[in-house]
Scaffold this active site. Structure first.
Site, PDB file in Angstrom:
ATOM      1  N   ARG A 156       0.819  -1.213   0.000  1.00  0.00           N
ATOM      2  CA  ARG A 156       0.000   0.000   0.000  1.00  0.00           C
ATOM      3  C   ARG A 156       0.851   1.262   0.000  1.00  0.00           C
ATOM      4  NH1 ARG A 156      -5.129  -1.295   4.076  1.00  0.00           N
ATOM      5  NH2 ARG A 156      -5.944  -3.084   2.909  1.00  0.00           N
ATOM      6  N   ASP A 159     -15.409   8.818  10.676  1.00  0.00           N
ATOM      7  CA  ASP A 159     -14.363   7.888  10.270  1.00  0.00           C
ATOM      8  C   ASP A 159     -13.040   8.636  10.321  1.00  0.00           C
ATOM      9  OD1 ASP A 159     -14.573   4.966   8.690  1.00  0.00           O
ATOM     10  OD2 ASP A 159     -12.683   6.023   8.385  1.00  0.00           O
TER      11      ASP A 159
END
Length: 289
Positions: free
Chosen positions: A46, A158
């Site tokens: 990633r 979030d």
């Protein structure tokens, strides 16, 4: 910023154990997410996308950048976006919504006047790209149609800014909304036309019921002035160690009204944790009145 050649970027060294340990410690300190050695390959894959985007040739140089004052200010949110997992669906764990309308809401109305004397307050923590809070908005809108004078508001939070941006847009591929019952699709989803075919958007009246904002559970203050009646925190605490789980769950409970409900994910358990709640159904808990 960085002027590495394409060849140099493609030949970036692998993530060393020492650098992984630095990132792991930093991530744990910033957002409480545990990165065990088994996550090294995932983190390396990633982060390579960020290296390519920034033109940074090696993980060592990226580490020096992220740990600098400038790098922390400019790159921290991107790093958190990289390491967080955002998997969700509409009407996921449907039994929770049946319990919500069949048991939790009637009890809260009877004992607290929630939704009647004042709007019912629900917190969707770890809301990802918005499927959960919009599912709640549909369910509560249907409930309001049967309960005169009932109103509600939803706070959706979030830590990942990327998914929050998507959630605010409220646009989804048609295959993403397959779990939504047909009657609710017709009432609450708008079909895209022309260049937007294959997409749907949540209707404005539901979008107005949901307020999105970024929140890091490691923050000392969640910035909420009023306690919430119901909290959905599903498949969130699994990313933390036991000590952090217990600390967070106690913070969550302090943010809830006495008698408020906490909905957890089916892969999560509070067994062995000292948390002031009582279990009322599978993965559903209530704060004592």
């Amino acid at each position: 910023m960085f002027n590495a050649s394409k060849d140099t970027r493609s030949a970036a060294a692998s993530l060393s154990d020492r650098e992984f340990a630095r990132f792991s410690e930093f991530i744990y300190g910033e957002c409480g997410i545990k990165m065990p050695p088994a996550k090294k390959t995932m983190l390396e894959a990633r982060l390579q996308k960020r290296l390519r985007k920034l033109g940074i040739p090696t993980f060592h140089e990226y580490a020096d950048y992220i740990f600098s004052r400038e790098g922390t200010e400019q790159e921290l949110l991107h790093l958190i976006d990289v390491v967080t997992t955002n998997k969700t669906d509409f009407f996921r764990e449907a039994g929770h919504f049946e319990f919500l309308t069949g048991h939790a809401l009637p009890e809260l109305i009877r004992t607290r006047g929630a939704g009647v004397r004042k709007p019912l307050s629900i917190w969707s923590a770890g809301c990802s790209s918005g499927e959960e809070p919009y599912t709640l908005a549909m369910v509560l809108a249907e409930f309001a149609g049967q309960e005169e004078g009932f109103s509600y508001s939803i706070l959706a939070t979030d830590i990942c800014t990327t998914v929050l941006d998507k959630a605010k847009m409220a646009i989804y591929e048609e295959e993403r909304v397959e779990p939504v019952p047909l009657a609710l699709k017709r009432k609450y989803l708008l079909r895209g036309k022309d260049g937007h075919r294959g997409f749907v958007r949540i209707v404005p009246e539901l979008r107005q019921r949901v307020r999105f904002r970024r929140l890091n559970f490691m923050d000392g203050d969640f910035g909420m002035r009023e306690p919430v009646d119901i909290m959905f925190c599903r498949d969130v605490i699994i990313y933390f160690d036991k000590q952090t789980q217990e600390r967070l769950l106690n913070k969550f409970c302090r943010q809830m009204i006495p008698g408020g409900y906490l909905f957890m994910g089916h892969s999560e358990t509070l067994s062995g944790l000292d948390v002031p709640v009582e279990q009322v159904a599978s993965t559903i808990y209530r704060k004592p009145r």
